[in-house]
Design a protein around this motif. Structure first.
Motif, PDB file in Angstrom:
ATOM      1  N   GLY A 118     -11.750  12.171 -15.488  1.00 12.93           N
ATOM      2  CA  GLY A 118     -10.412  11.599 -15.258  1.00 12.93           C
ATOM      3  C   GLY A 118     -10.573  10.647 -14.028  1.00 12.93           C
ATOM      4  O   GLY A 118     -11.562  10.482 -13.405  1.00 12.93           O
ATOM      5  N   LEU A 119      -9.482  10.152 -13.338  1.00 16.18           N
ATOM      6  CA  LEU A 119      -9.442   9.707 -12.014  1.00 16.18           C
ATOM      7  C   LEU A 119      -8.832  10.247 -10.758  1.00 16.18           C
ATOM      8  O   LEU A 119      -7.864  11.147 -11.226  1.00 16.18           O
ATOM      9  CB  LEU A 119      -8.787   8.057 -12.277  1.00 16.18           C
ATOM     10  CG  LEU A 119      -9.440   7.491 -13.340  1.00 16.18           C
ATOM     11  CD1 LEU A 119      -8.548   5.937 -13.436  1.00 16.18           C
ATOM     12  CD2 LEU A 119     -10.762   7.048 -13.381  1.00 16.18           C
ATOM     13  N   ALA A 120      -9.112  10.093  -9.683  1.00 17.70           N
ATOM     14  CA  ALA A 120      -8.618  10.534  -8.625  1.00 17.70           C
ATOM     15  C   ALA A 120      -8.432   9.766  -7.427  1.00 17.70           C
ATOM     16  O   ALA A 120      -9.462   8.745  -7.222  1.00 17.70           O
ATOM     17  CB  ALA A 120      -9.305  11.833  -8.195  1.00 17.70           C
ATOM     18  N   LYS A 121      -7.596   9.522  -6.735  1.00 17.60           N
ATOM     19  CA  LYS A 121      -7.384   8.714  -5.615  1.00 17.60           C
ATOM     20  C   LYS A 121      -7.054   9.560  -4.343  1.00 17.60           C
ATOM     21  O   LYS A 121      -6.041  10.232  -4.367  1.00 17.60           O
ATOM     22  CB  LYS A 121      -6.379   7.528  -5.704  1.00 17.60           C
ATOM     23  CG  LYS A 121      -6.135   6.389  -4.765  1.00 17.60           C
ATOM     24  CD  LYS A 121      -5.414   5.468  -5.260  1.00 17.60           C
ATOM     25  CE  LYS A 121      -5.405   4.214  -4.236  1.00 17.60           C
ATOM     26  NZ  LYS A 121      -4.591   3.029  -4.844  1.00 17.60           N
ATOM     27  N   ASP A 122      -7.775   9.678  -3.145  1.00  9.52           N
ATOM     28  CA  ASP A 122      -7.485  10.185  -1.951  1.00  9.52           C
ATOM     29  C   ASP A 122      -7.447  11.682  -2.555  1.00  9.52           C
ATOM     30  O   ASP A 122      -6.648  12.581  -1.933  1.00  9.52           O
ATOM     31  CB  ASP A 122      -6.233   9.794  -1.418  1.00  9.52           C
ATOM     32  CG  ASP A 122      -6.175   8.484  -0.940  1.00  9.52           C
ATOM     33  OD1 ASP A 122      -7.145   8.097  -0.704  1.00  9.52           O
ATOM     34  OD2 ASP A 122      -5.387   7.592  -1.037  1.00  9.52           O
ATOM     35  N   GLY A 123      -8.139  12.216  -3.427  1.00  8.45           N
ATOM     36  CA  GLY A 123      -8.274  13.487  -3.868  1.00  8.45           C
ATOM     37  C   GLY A 123      -7.241  14.082  -4.720  1.00  8.45           C
ATOM     38  O   GLY A 123      -7.212  15.016  -5.162  1.00  8.45           O
ATOM     39  N   ILE A 124      -6.501  13.134  -5.173  1.00 11.49           N
ATOM     40  CA  ILE A 124      -5.280  13.486  -6.137  1.00 11.49           C
ATOM     41  C   ILE A 124      -5.418  12.936  -7.360  1.00 11.49           C
ATOM     42  O   ILE A 124      -5.752  11.513  -7.498  1.00 11.49           O
ATOM     43  CB  ILE A 124      -3.973  12.944  -5.396  1.00 11.49           C
ATOM     44  CG1 ILE A 124      -3.559  13.365  -4.275  1.00 11.49           C
ATOM     45  CG2 ILE A 124      -2.806  13.245  -6.337  1.00 11.49           C
ATOM     46  CD1 ILE A 124      -2.356  12.990  -3.379  1.00 11.49           C
ATOM     47  N   ALA A 125      -5.410  13.700  -8.334  1.00 13.81           N
ATOM     48  CA  ALA A 125      -5.581  13.088  -9.863  1.00 13.81           C
ATOM     49  C   ALA A 125      -4.322  12.225 -10.110  1.00 13.81           C
ATOM     50  O   ALA A 125      -3.292  12.364  -9.979  1.00 13.81           O
ATOM     51  CB  ALA A 125      -5.658  14.412 -10.757  1.00 13.81           C
TER      52      ALA A 125
END
Length: 290
Positions: free
Chosen positions: A205-212
């Motif tokens: 998946g994807l995560a941004k700033d550690g958040i999925a």
């Protein structure tokens, strides 16, 4: 030149000729009007074992989901919501092999109703549609607006404790396929800027700033990969993907499309369509383009 005109909105509840049975019949014969994807009518006035009748039962075209639909002329009231949930629960227990969703159709979805629904919408899959009626000459046109969408409970695939690493996926698929995933992810940089690939047990998946934030994800296989994007089912979009010659499946339970890609070259061949799919998913998640 066409002129812009105002439509005359009318009350169905107070209309001398329009009764609930007529609305029910229209929906049953025109399921596409609800905007819930391609549905198959199953039964009207379905008798319930404990008493009462479910207004409409519909199924998905792939026969893995069912919608329990209740209609209310006027504003929603407590008895309406209780009846809808009871019928949904009964059908769910009688036919557990299907993915069930309760649907409330009413002229007015009140603020109090929305507050109550929000308390348990994560536990009970429920959709609320507001129906508006407009006079068009001697006829009446109905418009359905989704006010509350279904919230799908989390799955094992989304749990944080299922995090793995790249080596896990290179062994589960192949290094070549993982390089194709990298290449597609990089090529979609217009949308994935600031995100990183997150390796979970069941998907990448994807995560941004550690958040999925899995508006898109990948499921690598040994000789191909699945490109996954989340959005409501759209017959038009499904047909467009099929017409492009791609193998596509809509998984209604997870609200996502799964598109089979052979490799990065296959992605490039259908790049414009894949980008359209990504933009659709971002719109569904209300994500601004980076």
């Amino acid at each position: 030149m066409a002129n812009l005109v105002s439509l005359e909105k009318i009350s169905l509840k107070n209309h001398p000729e329009i009764k609930e049975d007529l609305i029910q019949k229209f929906i049953f014969e025109h399921p596409e009007s609800l905007g819930l994807g391609e549905l198959t009518p199953i039964q009207r006035e379905r008798i319930q074992p404990a008493g009462g009748r479910l207004d409409i039962l519909m199924g998905t075209v792939d026969n893995d989901g069912r919608y329990e639909i209740e209609i209310q002329l006027g504003a929603t009231d407590p008895s309406h919501i209780i009846r809808t949930i009871e019928y949904w629960d009964t059908e769910k227990k009688r036919y557990p092999q299907y993915d069930h969703c309760a649907v409330i159709v009413a002229e007015e979805i009140t603020g109090r109703f929305m507050n109550v629904i929000s308390l348990f919408n994560g536990a009970i899959p429920l959709i609320a549609l507001q129906v508006s009626a407009y006079k068009v000459g001697d006829d009446i046109s109905l418009a359905f607006t989704k006010v509350i969408d279904r919230v799908t409970p989390g799955t094992d695939e989304e749990d944080e404790y299922e995090i793995t690493d790249r080596n896990y996926w290179e062994n589960r698929s192949t290094k070549k396929i993982m390089k194709d995933v990298d290449a597609i992810f990089a090529d979609l940089g217009q949308y994935t800027a600031g995100y990183e690939l997150k390796y979970n047990k069941f998907y990448v998946g994807l995560a941004k700033d550690g958040i999925a934030k899995n508006f898109i994800s990948f499921k690598p296989k040994k000789s191909f990969l699945h490109f996954i994007f989340k959005t409501n089912e759209s017959p038009e979009l499904s047909q467009k993907i099929e017409d492009a010659g791609l193998d596509v499946t809509y998984e209604s339970r997870w609200r996502q499309y799964r598109v089979k890609l052979q490799n990065f070259d296959d992605y490039k061949k259908h790049e414009a369509l894949i980008r359209e799919c990504v933009e659709t998913a971002m719109e569904y998640f209300n994500i601004a383009e980076g």
